[in-house]
Design an enzyme around this catalytic site. Structure first.
Site, mmCIF file in Angstrom:
data_model
loop_
_atom_site.group_PDB
_atom_site.id
_atom_site.type_symbol
_atom_site.label_atom_id
_atom_site.label_comp_id
_atom_site.label_asym_id
_atom_site.label_seq_id
_atom_site.Cartn_x
_atom_site.Cartn_y
_atom_site.Cartn_z
ATOM 1 N N LEU A 24 0.827 -1.201 0.000
ATOM 2 C CA LEU A 24 0.000 0.000 0.000
ATOM 3 C C LEU A 24 0.867 1.259 0.000
ATOM 4 O O LEU A 24 0.551 2.238 -0.672
ATOM 5 C CB LEU A 24 -0.921 0.014 1.229
ATOM 6 C CG LEU A 24 -1.832 -1.195 1.440
ATOM 7 C CD1 LEU A 24 -2.779 -0.939 2.596
ATOM 8 C CD2 LEU A 24 -2.607 -1.518 0.168
ATOM 9 N N TYR A 156 -1.647 -6.943 16.176
ATOM 10 C CA TYR A 156 -1.875 -6.019 15.059
ATOM 11 C C TYR A 156 -3.212 -5.306 15.249
ATOM 12 O O TYR A 156 -3.308 -4.079 15.110
ATOM 13 C CB TYR A 156 -1.863 -6.809 13.756
ATOM 14 C CG TYR A 156 -1.974 -6.007 12.487
ATOM 15 C CD1 TYR A 156 -0.853 -5.423 11.911
ATOM 16 C CD2 TYR A 156 -3.194 -5.863 11.838
ATOM 17 C CE1 TYR A 156 -0.945 -4.699 10.733
ATOM 18 C CE2 TYR A 156 -3.303 -5.146 10.655
ATOM 19 C CZ TYR A 156 -2.179 -4.566 10.103
ATOM 20 O OH TYR A 156 -2.276 -3.859 8.927
#
Length: 252
Positions: A24, A156
């Site tokens: 990304l 995460y």
């Protein structure tokens, strides 16, 4: 990279994208570069040449988000700065680590949350002097795991959930200092990190069945939203989290 019915112009803007060497981050870097911005990307390796991707269009800085000393020195590498995209990081499970392990958990928080706060705070004085139309911008890369408990991603997910609160807090703190702060919660988007999930037929089908728009994300989907949030068209948007996920988070 372009969209058929819109163009962005960031001529003269200076942009820092942490983790901009792939996935990304690199898609966002390409989009800003094509919009005429001066783009710096960071990665953990010694030089840009250590990556398979062609990074010659970008300035490169070595940066490990878990290394406080490196993070503290990033601001010394710029005379001016308009935009910061906090994109560096990786889900620890993708490295074969157990995210439930307390030491691994702390690493994830350092990389994705406290490191972002540290870097943003160090670099805020530069951003406050920006002349960018719509003000300087910080965009933090969150995740659909900011909203859901995912068994593989306790570390995460916790860090990315905290990132939403940090985004709001910094937006309030720095709104009077010429800085807007927003976040993007990315859905399941094709990248090296997500390739194991996409390669699992069962997980792939299960995730896709919940996406109203009927496809997984492409890095360009995230790049487009990022450029919008940093543009003058978004000049009255701050402290917000934009879900770019094909509708995953609103599907029942």
């Amino acid at each position: 990279m372009s969209w058929p019915n819109i163009r962005f112009d960031f001529s003269g803007a200076t942009v820092l994208i942490t983790g901009g060497t792939g996935g990304l981050g690199l898609a966002i870097a390409k989009a800003f570069r094509e919009a005429a911005a001066e783009v710096t990307v960071t990665g953990t390796r010694a030089s840009a040449a250590a990556y398979d991707e062609n990074l010659r269009a970008y300035r490169y800085l070595q940066l490990d988000m878990e290394d406080r000393d490196q993070v503290d020195l990033v601001n010394t590498q710029f005379d001016r700065l308009d935009i910061v995209i906090n994109c560096a990081g990786v889900a620890m499970f993708a490295l074969g680590l157990d995210e439930a392990d307390p030491d691994v958990f702390e690493r994830a928080l350092s990389m994705h949350l406290s490191g972002v706060q540290r870097l943003s705070t160090r670099i805020a004085p530069l951003l406050s002097r920006s002349k960018l139309p719509g003000r300087a911008s910080i965009v933090n890369m969150a995740s659909m795991s900011s909203f859901f408990g995912i068994q593989l991603l306790p570390a995460y997910g916790a860090a990315k959930t905290g990132l939403l609160g940090l985004t709001r807090a910094l937006a309030v703190r720095w709104g009077s200092q010429n800085i807007r702060v927003n976040a993007i919660a990315a859905g399941l988007t094709r990248s090296r990190m997500t390739s194991p999930l996409l390669a699992d037929a069962g997980i792939n089908a299960s995730m896709l069945s919940r996406v109203p728009l009927g496809r997984h994300g492409e890095p360009e989907d995230i790049a487009g939203a990022t450029l919008f949030l940093c543009s003058a068209a978004a000049s009255w948007i701050t402290g917000q989290t934009v879900c770019v996920d094909g509708g995953f988070t609103i599907a029942g």
